[in-house]
Structures are given as structure tokens and as C-alpha cells.
Design a protein around this motif. Structure first.
Motif, PDB file in Angstrom:
ATOM      1  N   GLY A 115      51.305  48.174  36.757  1.00  0.00           N
ATOM      2  CA  GLY A 115      50.526  46.748  35.979  1.00  0.00           C
ATOM      3  C   GLY A 115      51.827  45.583  36.067  1.00  0.00           C
ATOM      4  O   GLY A 115      51.536  44.488  36.286  1.00  0.00           O
ATOM      5  N   LEU A 131      51.616  38.379  41.047  1.00  0.00           N
ATOM      6  CA  LEU A 131      50.824  37.308  40.594  1.00  0.00           C
ATOM      7  C   LEU A 131      51.567  35.978  40.401  1.00  0.00           C
ATOM      8  O   LEU A 131      51.124  34.780  40.692  1.00  0.00           O
ATOM      9  CB  LEU A 131      49.945  37.745  39.552  1.00  0.00           C
ATOM     10  N   ILE A 155      51.846  44.280  39.491  1.00  0.00           N
ATOM     11  CA  ILE A 155      50.814  43.202  39.516  1.00  0.00           C
ATOM     12  C   ILE A 155      50.999  41.827  39.222  1.00  0.00           C
ATOM     13  O   ILE A 155      51.099  40.843  39.734  1.00  0.00           O
ATOM     14  CB  ILE A 155      49.405  43.804  38.946  1.00  0.00           C
ATOM     15  N   VAL A 156      51.355  42.000  37.835  1.00  0.00           N
ATOM     16  CA  VAL A 156      51.742  40.538  37.061  1.00  0.00           C
ATOM     17  C   VAL A 156      52.732  39.914  37.870  1.00  0.00           C
ATOM     18  O   VAL A 156      52.577  38.583  37.988  1.00  0.00           O
ATOM     19  CB  VAL A 156      51.968  41.066  35.595  1.00  0.00           C
ATOM     20  N   THR A 201      42.643  34.661  39.226  1.00  0.00           N
ATOM     21  CA  THR A 201      43.793  35.392  39.131  1.00  0.00           C
ATOM     22  C   THR A 201      44.500  35.615  37.795  1.00  0.00           C
ATOM     23  O   THR A 201      45.168  36.776  37.731  1.00  0.00           O
ATOM     24  CB  THR A 201      44.990  34.123  39.630  1.00  0.00           C
ATOM     25  N   PHE A 260      47.084  47.850  32.141  1.00  0.00           N
ATOM     26  CA  PHE A 260      47.764  48.847  32.590  1.00  0.00           C
ATOM     27  C   PHE A 260      49.107  49.047  31.872  1.00  0.00           C
ATOM     28  O   PHE A 260      49.620  50.090  31.447  1.00  0.00           O
ATOM     29  CB  PHE A 260      47.910  48.833  33.938  1.00  0.00           C
ATOM     30  N   VAL A 261      49.644  47.926  31.816  1.00  0.00           N
ATOM     31  CA  VAL A 261      51.186  47.818  30.967  1.00  0.00           C
ATOM     32  C   VAL A 261      50.937  48.295  29.786  1.00  0.00           C
ATOM     33  O   VAL A 261      51.732  49.244  29.256  1.00  0.00           O
ATOM     34  CB  VAL A 261      51.857  46.484  31.206  1.00  0.00           C
ATOM     35  N   PHE A 280      40.808  41.374  30.224  1.00  0.00           N
ATOM     36  CA  PHE A 280      40.211  42.900  30.584  1.00  0.00           C
ATOM     37  C   PHE A 280      41.425  43.869  29.718  1.00  0.00           C
ATOM     38  O   PHE A 280      41.034  44.864  29.679  1.00  0.00           O
ATOM     39  CB  PHE A 280      40.755  43.385  32.113  1.00  0.00           C
ATOM     40  N   HIS A 296      51.627  53.809  35.471  1.00  0.00           N
ATOM     41  CA  HIS A 296      50.703  52.521  34.954  1.00  0.00           C
ATOM     42  C   HIS A 296      51.236  51.346  34.746  1.00  0.00           C
ATOM     43  O   HIS A 296      50.998  50.125  35.144  1.00  0.00           O
ATOM     44  CB  HIS A 296      49.799  53.357  33.962  1.00  0.00           C
ATOM     45  N   VAL A 297      52.476  51.754  34.089  1.00  0.00           N
ATOM     46  CA  VAL A 297      53.402  50.461  33.506  1.00  0.00           C
ATOM     47  C   VAL A 297      53.805  49.802  34.733  1.00  0.00           C
ATOM     48  O   VAL A 297      53.710  48.568  34.942  1.00  0.00           O
ATOM     49  CB  VAL A 297      54.369  50.875  32.708  1.00  0.00           C
ATOM     50  N   PHE A 357      42.253  36.775  35.518  1.00  0.00           N
ATOM     51  CA  PHE A 357      41.750  38.051  35.220  1.00  0.00           C
ATOM     52  C   PHE A 357      42.230  39.262  35.851  1.00  0.00           C
ATOM     53  O   PHE A 357      42.568  40.183  35.270  1.00  0.00           O
ATOM     54  CB  PHE A 357      40.201  37.935  35.685  1.00  0.00           C
ATOM     55  N   MET A 358      42.877  39.109  37.135  1.00  0.00           N
ATOM     56  CA  MET A 358      43.845  40.121  37.759  1.00  0.00           C
ATOM     57  C   MET A 358      45.043  40.412  36.882  1.00  0.00           C
ATOM     58  O   MET A 358      45.424  41.499  36.831  1.00  0.00           O
ATOM     59  CB  MET A 358      44.125  39.683  39.039  1.00  0.00           C
ATOM     60  N   ALA A 359      45.402  39.148  36.460  1.00  0.00           N
ATOM     61  CA  ALA A 359      46.764  39.587  35.578  1.00  0.00           C
ATOM     62  C   ALA A 359      46.464  40.363  34.365  1.00  0.00           C
ATOM     63  O   ALA A 359      47.308  41.194  33.914  1.00  0.00           O
ATOM     64  CB  ALA A 359      47.287  38.108  35.233  1.00  0.00           C
ATOM     65  N   PHE A 394      38.935  35.906  30.905  1.00  0.00           N
ATOM     66  CA  PHE A 394      38.223  37.229  31.023  1.00  0.00           C
ATOM     67  C   PHE A 394      39.326  38.208  30.573  1.00  0.00           C
ATOM     68  O   PHE A 394      40.069  38.556  31.586  1.00  0.00           O
ATOM     69  CB  PHE A 394      37.164  37.674  31.719  1.00  0.00           C
ATOM     70  N   LEU A 436      44.274  42.397  34.162  1.00  0.00           N
ATOM     71  CA  LEU A 436      43.841  43.695  34.421  1.00  0.00           C
ATOM     72  C   LEU A 436      45.567  44.473  34.699  1.00  0.00           C
ATOM     73  O   LEU A 436      45.604  46.009  34.117  1.00  0.00           O
ATOM     74  CB  LEU A 436      43.269  43.758  35.814  1.00  0.00           C
ATOM     75  N   GLY A 437      46.368  43.659  35.397  1.00  0.00           N
ATOM     76  CA  GLY A 437      47.513  44.392  35.195  1.00  0.00           C
ATOM     77  C   GLY A 437      48.288  44.665  33.924  1.00  0.00           C
ATOM     78  O   GLY A 437      48.823  45.631  33.612  1.00  0.00           O
ATOM     79  N   LEU A 438      48.061  43.644  33.041  1.00  0.00           N
ATOM     80  CA  LEU A 438      48.546  43.758  31.663  1.00  0.00           C
ATOM     81  C   LEU A 438      47.879  44.897  30.948  1.00  0.00           C
ATOM     82  O   LEU A 438      48.420  45.494  30.322  1.00  0.00           O
ATOM     83  CB  LEU A 438      48.037  42.548  31.030  1.00  0.00           C
ATOM     84  N   PHE A 442      34.422  36.081  38.271  1.00  0.00           N
ATOM     85  CA  PHE A 442      34.595  37.419  37.912  1.00  0.00           C
ATOM     86  C   PHE A 442      33.320  37.992  37.019  1.00  0.00           C
ATOM     87  O   PHE A 442      33.319  39.450  36.710  1.00  0.00           O
ATOM     88  CB  PHE A 442      35.922  37.700  36.727  1.00  0.00           C
TER      89      PHE A 442
END
Lengths: 349, 293
Positions: free
Chosen positions: A317, A324, A320-321, B93, B103-104, B37, A313-314, B95-97, B35, B99-101, A124
Motif C-alpha cells: 500500500g 503515485l 503504491i501511494v 489516480t 491496504f495500509v 476505496f 499489505h502495508v 482512486f488508486m491511491a 471514490f 486503494l493503496g491506502l 472508475f
């Protein structure tokens, strides 16, 4: 790519000729769609979905196939958009398809430059370099009026949009332009993925040391991945600016747009080309769906626009979580699982 | 020369504020290699919670403690629902999580507490002080004092206490740490809680400066070059990186800006960071363990 093995049971369900026929029928349906679909469907749903899917392919080639990160997809989209604008404006003899290609190539060169740190670092950390691109180009296109031909509002809109004298500015024309470009680039991407380059990239992603040992030129392949990815982003950006937005400026391609492309890849499924369109459909349809839902429930007075954006957004997000955790290969993998189940029915796949 | 020094100093003080945010990152990175985010949205969430409480008449310290409790609860929830299921995944992965977090968290913060800009008054005047001919803001001095205090406390905790040593063990080798009985979930809860508290302090200082509002989440983006320059795994690095970014940014704005039509502080730190990545990928103070090609 894992789909070669995974899709085997699914392909067995339909013989080759039947699949070809299905493809032809689907292709015709897509081409004839503008005759039936109304302006709203074309403008607000189909065009953005396909264009963002194309941008998703760009990032997916980099992230899903080569395992390199970018948080700056929108920057390369904006390079494509502003390049195409200036090409169409300043070189009137250049036909539209060539202008798109050259705009993509300019974006590719920029991508190559910002991909240079990938030769020394992994993971990253690369996000920082591409974030740099994101902020730098937004600033560049805002602060140097030359790029928008000294227009007072710093906006760009397509000076012309035609092929062989056919005006493409009405919605069906823009739709067909988008579909044709995307189909061509999809075909190209599918071939890149299956070619030696694609295999090299996947080897790099899975274990770069092993890839180097078997003689894959690591450095040049990584830079190539950035270049190809940015080419796709550039073409998608030009289409996004001219075929979807009509009028745009540097802020149409802000960090949120980059995240959108990233989410498309994550939701659609990394290392899947078709998944990008599923992800794009999700990104495009969710806000529309939410707005409609609130209207239907008669709650428009209670929930204003800001509320909906935050809710969106929620939702993004959370999606995504959850994906994943549950299905790292995204919607594309879910679709494959469903196809496999149908192919094996009534047995269990 | 006087002018130059004033610019330099105000840049350095702004850099202290960047460093405050960067410390939150370093904590989580050291203990879990993630990391985070979401740090920026945690700053927003904490500051919004605090402001909402004080606006409803809750006294300062009660609101502070309540917000700390909220951040700790958040840390526990995040550990259970997000980090634990993703425990053995790649850093990318995770890091992406986060990132999603992010937004939440930012979405939730604004859904629950609104999108208005809140004024926050910490009771420290933002008056310019004249020290040896240099204009310095009293508030900035206070902020740097807080940052220095925070760093001292965190370094003592990291170096001297049992928990701190356990944290470093996890950072060093997750498997070895687990095999001697250090419980990973507990460690994660602790670091996320602590970085939640750091987020609150950063949020209060930033919020008092520019109002508590959505743009607070943007400081996560400023912290990234700070971390790259300072090194991801060093608190001292975060401070030095912050100072360096703050100083070069404001100097670049004054001296390079006019040459290229306007403020360059949006991207200058990034270009600096990219330069560092090319020449010294582990940053000034980072461990050499960063994965290199």
C-alpha cells in the motif's frame, strides 16, 4: 508512448549492433537458465514473476494504454485457466499452444462482454463492472462442477503439458513454456502498441473526444482493448494454473489476485511493457524477502505468518501511494531515468 | 406472501446496513470527487480500535470518543500525506491511491490490534419481534433507526450550516470555491473525519452483527453497487440503493438461487449495477454530471 522520446539518449549509448548482440546474449541466458538455476528459483521466483508479468501486460494494455480500468483481471485469468483445462481434457487432439490460444480467445469474449459498459461510462465506474466479473466467475467455477470435471475438491490440474511429445511437467520444461509464451506475447504486445490499434488506444486515453473527431472508432476500439487485455489475462491464467500452481481452483483467482495484477501495473509503470516484469518481481520477491529477513534476524517466533502478510499489505500500500505521488510512471520510469543518466555520463542528463 | 414479505423486509434491513457504509463514500465523493476505496478498511480500523479499547475496560462512551479522535487524527494525516500531494491528479489516480491506502490501513489495523475475531455487544438484543405477523429483528430495527438518524443529521449539516454549504460549493466547482476563500485542505479534513465517524458507526453495527474481523473490509465491495444504483452524489440515493440491493439480493437468493445451484448474493448486486450502468449511468438520484462517453 513517451518512451520513444525518453529512451533516445539511452539508445545512443550503445550502437545498434551492440544492442542486438546484447539481446541475443540475454535471450540465450534466459533459455539456458534452467541448466543452472535450481528448482526453487524456477518454481518460486522465475515462473511466477514471468507469468504475473504477462498478466500485468494484459492489464497494462487496457489501463496504461487505453485508460480503461479493470478490477477483475483474476476473473479473466480464471476463465483462461478453466478453459484451457477443459480444452486439454475434452479435446485431446488439440495441441497445447492451440489450447492456450483458444483459452485466451474465450477469455477475450468474456472481457468483451464485461467491457460493454465502457461504451457508456468512464473512469472508475468501470471498476464496478469488472468487479462484477470477478465475483461472477469465482461463483460460476465454484458452483458448477462441470468446469472442474466434477472433481470433488473443485480443483483443476493440467491433464497433460507437452509439445511434440516432449513432457513439459518438470520445472525446466514449465519454465521454458512460460518463457516462450511470454516472449511471443510480449513481441505481439510491443507490435500492438506501435501499430495503428495501439496509437488509437493511446489517443482514446489522452482525449477521447479528440480521438473521435479524428475518426477513431471509439466504441470498437474500447471493446478491442478489453478483448486483447482479457486474452493476455486468459493465457497468463492458464500458465499460472498449470505451469506455476499445478493444482488450482476458482479461489486461486480471487479479488486479491486481481489487486496483485493491478499493483504490478501501478508499481511497474503504466504504459510500459517491460515495467510489468519489474512490478511482478516486486510483488513476488517482497514476501520472500520479508520471510527471509525475519528468519535471518531470528525473529520467526515473534512474527508469525499473519504478521508478515499484514506487513506485506502495508508495504504494498505504501509503495503504491508513494509511487503515485513521486513517480506515477513507476519503476520503469525510474529505470529509464537511470539509463538516461548513464548514457549522458559524465554530463547531466 | 407472508414469507415473501419477511424475506423482503429482512433484505431491506440488511440494505440499511449497506447504506450506512455507502453514506461514508458519498460524503467524500461529494466533497472531493474521490471514490474512497479505503472506506471499508476505515470501518475495520474504527471497529477494531473501539473493541480493543472496551476490552481493556474503557467505558463505552469514552471508547467511542477516543475512537472518533483517532479517526479525526487519521483524516488529518491522510489529507496531509496523501491527498494534498495528489490534489491535481485525475480521479483515477486518486482512486488508486485510496486503494493503496486501504491496504495500509487494514494492514496497520491488524498489525496493531491483532487478527482475532472480537465479539461486540452493544447491549441490544437480537431478538425476533413479531409485528403484524412478520418476523423482524430488534437489532435490525435499531440499526435502521441509527441510519435514519444519521441521514437526518447529515442532511441538516449539509443544507443548513456554513460548513455544509462550503462542502457543497467545493463539490460544485473546486476552483470557484477556492477563489471565494474556502480552504480545500480544511474541507477535506472535515469530510474525511466525518466519514471516519460514519465508518465507526457502521463498524459498530456490522461488528455487533458478525463480529469485528477482517471481513468488515468486504462491505466496501457491497457498497459499490449500492452507490452505482443510487448515484454517487446523493445521500438519499445511497439509502434507496442500499434498500434496493438488500431487498433484491435476499429475494434473488431465495427465488433465483435454487435454480442455479446456490446463493447468488455475491454477484447479483453487481450484475444489477452493470444493468444500471448500461441503462442509467448516473444512477437513480445522481447528478447528470457523471462523465459519459
Amino acid at each position: 508512448m513517451s518512451s520513444t522520446t525518453l529512451s533516445a539518449p539511452a539508445t545512443a549509448a550503445l550502437p545498434r549492433t551492440a544492442r542486438r548482440a546484447l539481446a541475443v546474449v540475454l535471450g540465450l541466458a534466459v533459455l539456458l537458465l534452467p541448466a543452472f538455476a535450481d528448482e526453487y528459483w524456477l518454481n518460486s521466483i522465475l515462473i511466477p514473476t514471468i507469468v504475473m508479468g504477462l498478466a500485468g501486460i494484459g492489464l497494462n494494455l487496457l489501463m496504461g494504454y487505453a485508460g480503461l480500468v479493470s478490477l477483475g483481471s483474476a476473473a479473466f485469468m480464471s476463465i483462461g485457466a478453466f478453459s484451457a483445462y477443459n480444452l486439454l481434457l475434452r479435446t485431446p487432439w488439440l495441441p497445447l499452444p492451440l489450447a492456450l490460444i483458444v483459452a485466451g480467445l474465450i477469455a477475450a469474449v468474456a472481457g468483451l462482454l464485461f467491457g460493454l459498459p465502457s461504451l457508456r461510462i468512464k473512469g472508475f465506474y468501470l471498476a464496478a463492472s469488472t468487479l462484477g466479473a470477478q465475483f461472477f466467475f469465482e461463483w460460476l467455477f465454484t458452483n458448477f462442477a462441470w468446469f472442474s470435471n466434477h472433481s470433488l475438491t473443485l480443483t483443476i490440474s493440467a491433464p497433460r503439458l507437452e509439445i511434440f511429445g516432449i513432457d513439459l511437467r518438470p520445472a525446466p520444461g514449465r519454465y521454458l513454456l512460460v518463457v516462450a509464451t511470454t516472449a511471443l506475447l510480449y513481441w505481439l504486445a510491443a507490435n500492438i502498441v506501435r501499430s495503428r490499434i495501439g496509437r488509437d488506444l493511446m489517443a482514446l486515453r489522452d482525449m477521447d473526444k479528440a480521438a473521435a473527431v479524428i475518426g477513431i472508432p471509439v466504441a470498437s476500439r474500447k471493446l478491442l482493448a478489453y478483448a486483447i487485455s482479457s486474452f493476455y489475462a486468459g493465457v497468463a491464467g492458464a500458465l499460472f494454473a498449470f505451469a506455476y500452481l499445478g493444482t488450482s481452483d476458482a479461489h486461486s483467482f480471487d479479488l486479491d489476485k486481481s489487486f496483485e495484477v493491478l499493483f504490478i501495473v501501478l508499481i511497474g509503470g503504466s504504459a510500459s511493457l517491460f515495467g510489468n516484469f519489474l512490478g511482478a518481481a516486486f510483488i513476488v520477491l517482497t514476501p520472500i524477502f520479508l520471510t527471509r529477513l525475519v528468519e535471518l534476524l531470528g525473529l520467526s517466533a515473534v512474527f508469525d505468518n499473519g504478521f508478515l502478510i499484514n506487513l506485506e499489505h502495508v508495504l504494498f500500500g505504501l509503495t503504491i501511494v508513494v509511487l503515485l505521488i513521486r513517480e506515477p510512471d513507476g519503476l520503469a520510469q525510474m529505470l529509464r531515468a537511470i539509463r538516461a543518466r548513464w548514457a549522458a555520463w559524465p554530463l547531466r542528463a | 406472501m407472508q414469507y415473501f414479505l419477511t424475506i423482503l423486509l429482512s433484505g431491506l434491513l440488511a440494505g440499511v446496513m449497506y447504506a450506512m457504509v455507502a453514506i461514508g463514500f458519498v460524503l467524500i465523493y461529494k466533497a472531493s470527487g474521490v471514490f474512497n476505496f479505503a472506506q471499508g478498511s476505515m470501518v475495520l480500523f474504527a471497529a477494531l480500535t473501539f473493541v480493543t479499547l472496551t476490552e481493556h475496560g474503557v467505558p463505552f462512551w469514552a471508547a467511542f470518543l477516543a475512537t472518533v479522535a483517532v479517526m479525526i487524527a487519521g483524516a488529518v494525516i491522510i489529507e496531509r500525506l496523501v491527498l494534498r500531494p495528489l490534489a491535481d491528479r485525475s480521479p483515477l489516480t486518486l482512486f488508486m491511491a485510496t486503494l493503496g491506502l486501504s491496504f495500509v490501513i487494514e494492514g496497520l489495523a491488524q498489525l496493531l490490534m491483532g487478527t482475532d475475531v472480537h465479539q461486540l455487544d452493544l447491549g441490544i438484543d437480537d431478538l425476533p419481534l413479531d409485528i403484524a405477523g412478520l418476523q423482524l429483528s430488534q437489532f435490525d430495527l435499531f440499526a435502521s433507526a441509527v441510519a435514519i438518524g444519521l441521514v437526518v443529521v447529515l442532511s441538516v449539516v449539509f443544507d443548513r450550516t456554513r460548513i455544509g454549504i462550503a462542502l457543497r460549493a467545493v463539490a460544485d466547482d473546486v476552483l470557484a470555491a477556492q477563489s471565494i476563500g474556502i480552504r480545500l485542505p480544511v474541507i477535506w479534513r472535515i469530510v474525511w473525519s466525518v466519514s471516519g465517524v460514519v465508518a465507526l458507526i457502521a463498524g459498530l453495527l456490522w461488528g455487533a452483527r458478525q463480529g469485528v474481523q477482517f471481513s468488515l473490509t468486504m462491505i466496501v465491495l457491497k457498497a459499490m453497487p449500492v452507490l452505482i444504483i443510487g448515484g454517487f452524489s446523493s445521500i438519499a440515493g445511497a439509502i434507496v440503493g442500499g434498500l434496493l440491493v438488500g431487498a433484491t439480493e435476499s429475494l434473488a437468493d431465495i427465488y433465483i438461487g435454487p435454480l442455479v445451484n446456490g446463493a447468488v448474493s455475491n454477484w447479483f448486486a453487481y450484475i444489477l449495477a452493470v444493468g444500471f450502468l448500461l441503462i442509467r449511468p448516473s444512477g437513480l438520484f445522481g447528478d447528470r454530471t457523471i462523465e459519459r462517453v
